[in-house]
Design a protein around this motif. Structure first.
Motif, PDB file in Angstrom:
ATOM      1  N   SER A 224    -111.574  36.535  62.187  1.00  0.00           N
ATOM      2  CA  SER A 224    -112.029  37.630  61.335  1.00  0.00           C
ATOM      3  C   SER A 224    -113.351  37.227  60.701  1.00  0.00           C
ATOM      4  N   HIS A 225    -114.338  38.070  60.828  1.00  0.00           N
ATOM      5  CA  HIS A 225    -115.661  37.725  60.335  1.00  0.00           C
ATOM      6  C   HIS A 225    -115.671  37.583  58.825  1.00  0.00           C
ATOM      7  N   VAL A 226    -116.166  36.441  58.353  1.00  0.00           N
ATOM      8  CA  VAL A 226    -116.317  36.216  56.918  1.00  0.00           C
ATOM      9  C   VAL A 226    -117.655  36.813  56.502  1.00  0.00           C
ATOM     10  N   PRO A 227    -117.681  37.658  55.476  1.00  0.00           N
ATOM     11  CA  PRO A 227    -118.946  38.279  55.054  1.00  0.00           C
ATOM     12  C   PRO A 227    -120.036  37.233  54.842  1.00  0.00           C
ATOM     13  N   ARG A 228    -121.161  37.441  55.515  1.00  0.00           N
ATOM     14  CA  ARG A 228    -122.253  36.471  55.459  1.00  0.00           C
ATOM     15  C   ARG A 228    -122.769  36.270  54.043  1.00  0.00           C
ATOM     16  N   SER A 229    -122.839  37.360  53.276  1.00  0.00           N
ATOM     17  CA  SER A 229    -123.365  37.268  51.913  1.00  0.00           C
ATOM     18  C   SER A 229    -122.486  36.384  51.036  1.00  0.00           C
ATOM     19  N   ILE A 230    -121.167  36.506  51.192  1.00  0.00           N
ATOM     20  CA  ILE A 230    -120.236  35.682  50.419  1.00  0.00           C
ATOM     21  C   ILE A 230    -120.348  34.228  50.843  1.00  0.00           C
ATOM     22  N   ALA A 231    -120.337  33.979  52.159  1.00  0.00           N
ATOM     23  CA  ALA A 231    -120.405  32.602  52.658  1.00  0.00           C
ATOM     24  C   ALA A 231    -121.679  31.909  52.202  1.00  0.00           C
ATOM     25  N   SER A 232    -122.792  32.602  52.257  1.00  0.00           N
ATOM     26  CA  SER A 232    -124.070  32.013  51.864  1.00  0.00           C
ATOM     27  C   SER A 232    -124.081  31.643  50.388  1.00  0.00           C
ATOM     28  N   LYS A 233    -123.567  32.538  49.545  1.00  0.00           N
ATOM     29  CA  LYS A 233    -123.553  32.277  48.112  1.00  0.00           C
ATOM     30  C   LYS A 233    -122.678  31.072  47.780  1.00  0.00           C
ATOM     31  N   VAL A 234    -121.523  30.986  48.423  1.00  0.00           N
ATOM     32  CA  VAL A 234    -120.587  29.887  48.157  1.00  0.00           C
ATOM     33  C   VAL A 234    -121.209  28.545  48.529  1.00  0.00           C
ATOM     34  N   VAL A 235    -121.885  28.498  49.678  1.00  0.00           N
ATOM     35  CA  VAL A 235    -122.478  27.238  50.142  1.00  0.00           C
ATOM     36  C   VAL A 235    -123.719  26.875  49.341  1.00  0.00           C
ATOM     37  N   GLU A 236    -124.607  27.830  49.162  1.00  0.00           N
ATOM     38  CA  GLU A 236    -125.886  27.549  48.501  1.00  0.00           C
ATOM     39  C   GLU A 236    -125.719  27.227  47.014  1.00  0.00           C
ATOM     40  N   GLU A 237    -124.834  27.960  46.332  1.00  0.00           N
ATOM     41  CA  GLU A 237    -124.666  27.748  44.900  1.00  0.00           C
ATOM     42  C   GLU A 237    -123.481  26.849  44.568  1.00  0.00           C
ATOM     43  N   ARG A 238    -122.687  26.497  45.592  1.00  0.00           N
ATOM     44  CA  ARG A 238    -121.525  25.614  45.428  1.00  0.00           C
ATOM     45  C   ARG A 238    -120.586  26.132  44.341  1.00  0.00           C
ATOM     46  N   VAL A 239    -120.171  27.371  44.556  1.00  0.00           N
ATOM     47  CA  VAL A 239    -119.257  28.019  43.620  1.00  0.00           C
ATOM     48  C   VAL A 239    -118.076  28.589  44.391  1.00  0.00           C
ATOM     49  N   GLY A 240    -116.926  28.628  43.720  1.00  0.00           N
ATOM     50  CA  GLY A 240    -115.815  29.398  44.221  1.00  0.00           C
ATOM     51  C   GLY A 240    -115.905  30.768  43.582  1.00  0.00           C
ATOM     52  N   LEU A 241    -115.594  31.812  44.330  1.00  0.00           N
ATOM     53  CA  LEU A 241    -115.785  33.143  43.758  1.00  0.00           C
ATOM     54  C   LEU A 241    -114.667  34.101  44.152  1.00  0.00           C
ATOM     55  N   ILE A 242    -114.531  35.136  43.313  1.00  0.00           N
ATOM     56  CA  ILE A 242    -113.652  36.266  43.596  1.00  0.00           C
ATOM     57  C   ILE A 242    -114.522  37.501  43.718  1.00  0.00           C
ATOM     58  N   SER A 243    -114.286  38.287  44.767  1.00  0.00           N
ATOM     59  CA  SER A 243    -114.925  39.586  44.880  1.00  0.00           C
ATOM     60  C   SER A 243    -113.823  40.625  44.869  1.00  0.00           C
ATOM     61  N   GLU A 244    -113.757  41.394  43.800  1.00  0.00           N
ATOM     62  CA  GLU A 244    -112.755  42.450  43.682  1.00  0.00           C
ATOM     63  C   GLU A 244    -113.379  43.746  44.161  1.00  0.00           C
ATOM     64  N   ASN A 245    -112.845  44.261  45.276  1.00  0.00           N
ATOM     65  CA  ASN A 245    -113.436  45.418  45.942  1.00  0.00           C
ATOM     66  C   ASN A 245    -114.849  45.073  46.392  1.00  0.00           C
ATOM     67  N   ALA A 246    -114.950  44.106  47.340  1.00  0.00           N
ATOM     68  CA  ALA A 246    -116.232  43.573  47.789  1.00  0.00           C
ATOM     69  C   ALA A 246    -117.155  44.652  48.338  1.00  0.00           C
ATOM     70  N   ALA A 247    -116.601  45.683  48.928  1.00  0.00           N
ATOM     71  CA  ALA A 247    -117.444  46.721  49.524  1.00  0.00           C
ATOM     72  C   ALA A 247    -118.267  47.450  48.485  1.00  0.00           C
ATOM     73  N   ALA A 248    -117.808  47.482  47.228  1.00  0.00           N
ATOM     74  CA  ALA A 248    -118.517  48.226  46.196  1.00  0.00           C
ATOM     75  C   ALA A 248    -119.423  47.343  45.359  1.00  0.00           C
ATOM     76  N   ASP A 249    -119.357  46.026  45.529  1.00  0.00           N
ATOM     77  CA  ASP A 249    -120.141  45.120  44.703  1.00  0.00           C
ATOM     78  C   ASP A 249    -121.584  45.131  45.186  1.00  0.00           C
ATOM     79  N   THR A 250    -122.499  45.564  44.340  1.00  0.00           N
ATOM     80  CA  THR A 250    -123.896  45.711  44.737  1.00  0.00           C
ATOM     81  C   THR A 250    -124.556  44.376  45.036  1.00  0.00           C
TER      82      THR A 250
END
Length: 535
Positions: free
Chosen positions: A222-248
Motif C-alpha cells: 500500500s503506497h505510503v503518502p510521499r508527503s508524510i514519509a518525507s516529513k517524518v524522515v527529514e524532520e525526524r518526527v513521529g506524527l498523526i494525521s487525522e483525516n489526512a486527505a483534508a489536511d492542507t
C-alpha cells in the motif's frame, strides 16, 4: 493548454498531470507518481505535458517503458494511448474543459485537523519516557489495545508490553523475519487497518517499500503518502494525521488515491545519527482515529524495531564476513582476507579481465622421491614445505591460487593490485629458493631426502574472479598467460627460476639474468623469450 490524467487500467490509481513541471514515475516513495511494483525502477520515467500530448522519457529503467506495446526511449503520448512502465499499464485521458492546475488540489473533506507530532530522539530512553501523557490528554481513547482503570496502570501495562516486544525481537536476527514480526505485533497491539515498513537505501538515501500488510491479510504494498514519509524522515518526527486527505499541509495525490482518513508514522531510528526507515499505520474508515498516546507508543515501538533491524544487519554482516574469511583465508594473507571480507563486493560471482603476475613452482622428481617414503612421511614433508612457501608468498603480498599435487600456483595483482606486483613476485621466487636450501639443511639432520623446485613466472592479461556459489567460492585466474607460466615452470631445472620477457619488462628492480632458448607455445606464432634468474 490541454489537461491530461493517467489512469491505471486496473482502475486503482489516477494521476492528473501538472502543467508547470516534469513528473517522475518510479517505485521510490519520493516519486511524483509512485507505482509500487517490482517491475518498476526507482526512477523509471519522466512525463511532461507538451503541445497536444505528454512527452514520455525512459530513465534507463531495467524493464523499459512502452507506448502502445512498443518500447521507447522518448516519445509523445497521445490521448487514449497506453503507456506501460515495466508491467504496469496506464492510459492517457484528456480532461476537456478542465481548469489546468499547477499542483493537484487535495480532496476537500470537512473536519480536517492539524497534524500532531513528537520529535523522535532515537536514543530509546526519551522515547520511552514519552509514554506518559504529559499533555493531560485522556488515556484509552485511541486504538492501543491496553486496558487499565488509571493512567498508572496503563503506563505499567504499556511498559510490560514493550518489554515483551523487546524480548521477542531480540531473539531474531533475520531481517525479513524481524520485519514480519514487527508488522504482526503492530496488528496485535493496535487497532489499525494497514501496516507498512519502508527502509532507507544506504547509498541513494531513498525510502523503498519492504513489507506491507492489511488487516484482511493482503500483502500487496500500500503506497505510503510521499508527503508524510518525507516529513517524518527529514524532520525526524513521529506524527498523526487525522483525516489526512483534508489536511492542507499534506497536499498530495497519493493521499487522495489511498483514501487515508487517519494515519500515524514514525521514523525507525536506532541512534540519533541515522534513520533506517519508517513504520506507517493507517485507518481507511475512521476520522480522528489515533490519540497522542497511540503515537507515543508507536514511537517507542519503532525504537525497539529499529534496534532489532540494526542488529539483524550487524548479524548479516558478521555472517557474511565469516563466510568470506572461511573461503579466502586459505588463499590470502590474513590482512588481505580481512580487507576483502569488509568489502561489499567481496562475495559477488563473476570477475574481470586484468593484468596480473602468475607464479608456478613444482618439486622436481617428486614422484620418484615419494616411492621410497611412507604416506605419513610424504604428508609431513609436504606440510612443512607448503607452510614455508605459502608464508613467503603472503609476506610479499601474493595470493595462493591453488595446490596442484606438489605444485603451487600463486598470483600478484588480484584481487588487490599494487604498483610493484611484479617485483613482489620476483622477490618471493628468490626467497622461496633460498628458504628451501635452509629447509634442506634442516631436513638432512632429520634423515629426510633433499627437495628441489623449479619456478616459472609470467605477466599478462587474464580473467580473474570468483567462481562457484555464494556458499563456496574459488578465486582463480584463467587465460593464456597462466599457461605460459606453467610451461616455464615445467622447463625450469632444479633450483632455477625462469621468467618471460613480458614479465622481465615489468620489473623496476631487475635481477641478473641469462638469456635462454625461447619457449614455443601452442597457438602462438612467435616463441616466448625466456630468461633464467641467477639466485
Amino acid at each position: 493548454m490541454p489537461a491530461f490524467k493517467l489512469v491505471n487500467i486496473a482502475g486503482d490509481q489516477t494521476y492528473e498531470l501538472p502543467h508547470d513541471r516534469t513528473v517522475v514515475v518510479g517505485r521510490a516513495v519520493t516519486s511524483d507518481l509512485a507505482v509500487i511494483d517490482p517491475t518498476i525502477s526507482r526512477r523509471h520515467a519522466e512525463l511532461r505535458i507538451t503541445g497536444d500530448g505528454v512527452l514520455v522519457k525512459d530513465l534507463e529503467s531495467s524493464n523499459g517503458t512502452f507506448i502502445n506495446g512498443a518500447r521507447v526511449s522518448e516519445q509523445v503520448l497521445k490521448p487514449n494511448d497506453s503507456v506501460t512502465f515495466g508491467k504496469v499499464v496506464f492510459q492517457l485521458k484528456s480532461l476537456e474543459g478542465a481548469k489546468p492546475q499547477a499542483t493537484p488540489a487535495p480532496f476537500q473533506v470537512p473536519g480536517g485537523t492539524i497534524v500532531r507530532q513528537i520529535a523522535v530522539s532515537g536514543s530509546g530512553k526519551s522515547d520511552l519516557a514519552n509514554l506518559t501523557n504529559v499533555d493531560g490528554s485522556p488515556s484509552g481513547v485511541g486504538q492501543l489495545r491496553v486496558k487499565g482503570t488509571t493512567d498508572q496502570e496503563r503506563q505499567a501495562k504499556k511498559l510490560s508490553l514493550l518489554l515483551d516486544i523487546s524480548q521477542t525481537l531480540s531473539g531474531e536476527f533475520d531481517l525479513d523475519r524481524v520485519l514480519t514480526t514487527v508488522v504482526n505485533m503492530t496488528f496485535e497491539v493496535m487497532n489499525v487497518d494497514r501496516v507498512s515498513i519502508l527502509l532507507m537505501d544506504g547509498k541513494t538515501k531513498e525510502l523503498y517499500p519492504k513489507i506491507s500488510k492489511s488487516r484482511l491479510g493482503d500483502t500487496t504494498f500500500s503506497h505510503v503518502p510521499r508527503s508524510i514519509a518525507s516529513k517524518v524522515v527529514e524532520e525526524r518526527v513521529g506524527l498523526i494525521s487525522e483525516n489526512a486527505a483534508a489536511d492542507t499541509r499534506f497536499k498530495g495525490q497519493s493521499i487522495m488515491l489511498q483514501s487515508v482518513r487517519s494515519a500515524m508514522c514514525t521514523p525507525l531510528m536506532a541512534s540519533q545519527e541515522e534513520v533506517l526507515g519508517i513504520l506507517y499505520v493507517d485507518s481507511l474508515t475512521a476520522i480522528d482515529s489515533f490519540s497522542q498516546e497511540d503515537l507515543q507508543f508507536l514511537i517507542a515501538f519503532g525504537g525497539l524495531a529499529a534496534v532489532s533491524i540494526k542488529n539483524s544487519r550487524y548479524a548479516d554482516q558478521i555472517q557474511r564476513e565469516a563466510m568470506v574469511r572461511s573461503n579466502f583465508e586459505r588463499y590470502f594473507a590474513p590482512n588481505v582476507a580481512a580487507e576483502i571480507a569488509m568489502s561489499e563486493n567481496a562475495i559477488k560471482l563473476g570477475g574481470e579481465k586484468r593484468p596480473i603476475t602468475v607464479l608456478f613452482s613444482d618439486i622436481r622428481g617428486f614422484t620418484r622421491l615419494s616411492e621410497h617414503m611412507n604416506p605419513d612421511d610424504i604428508a609431513a614433508l609436504l606440510t612443512d614445505y607448503f607452510t614455508e612457501m605459502v608464508d613467503i608468498i603472503f609476506e610479499h603480498g601474493g595470493t595462493l591460487d591453488k595446490f596442484i599435487g606438489d605444485a603451487i600456483m600463486a598470483l600478484w595483482g588480484a584481487p588487490i593490485a599494487h604498483e610493484d606486483d611484479p617485483d613482489r613476485a620476483m622477490r618471493a621466487a628468490i626467497d622461496m629458493q633460498r628458504a628451501l636450501k635452509e629447509l634442506n639443511a634442516k631436513w638432512q639432520g632429520d634423515g629426510r631426502p633433499e627437495v628441489a623446485i623449479g619456478i616459472g613466472i609470467n605477466h599478462g592479461e587474464v580473467f580473474a574472479g570468483n567462481i562457484g556459489s555464494h556458499r563456496r567460492l574459488e578465486y582463480t585466474v584463467i587465460g593464456d598467460s597462466v599457461n605460459v607460466a606453467s610451461r616455464l615452470c615445467g622447463r625450469a631445472e632444479k633450483g632455477e627460476i625462469l621468467i618471460s620477457q613480458r614479465f622481465y619488462d615489468q620489473l623496476k628492480e631487475r635481477p641478473t639474468v641469462e638469456t635462454m632458448e625461447p619457449l614455443s607455445v601452442k597457438n602462438r606464432n612467435q616463441a616466448v623469450p625466456v630468461y633464467s634468474v641467477r639466485v
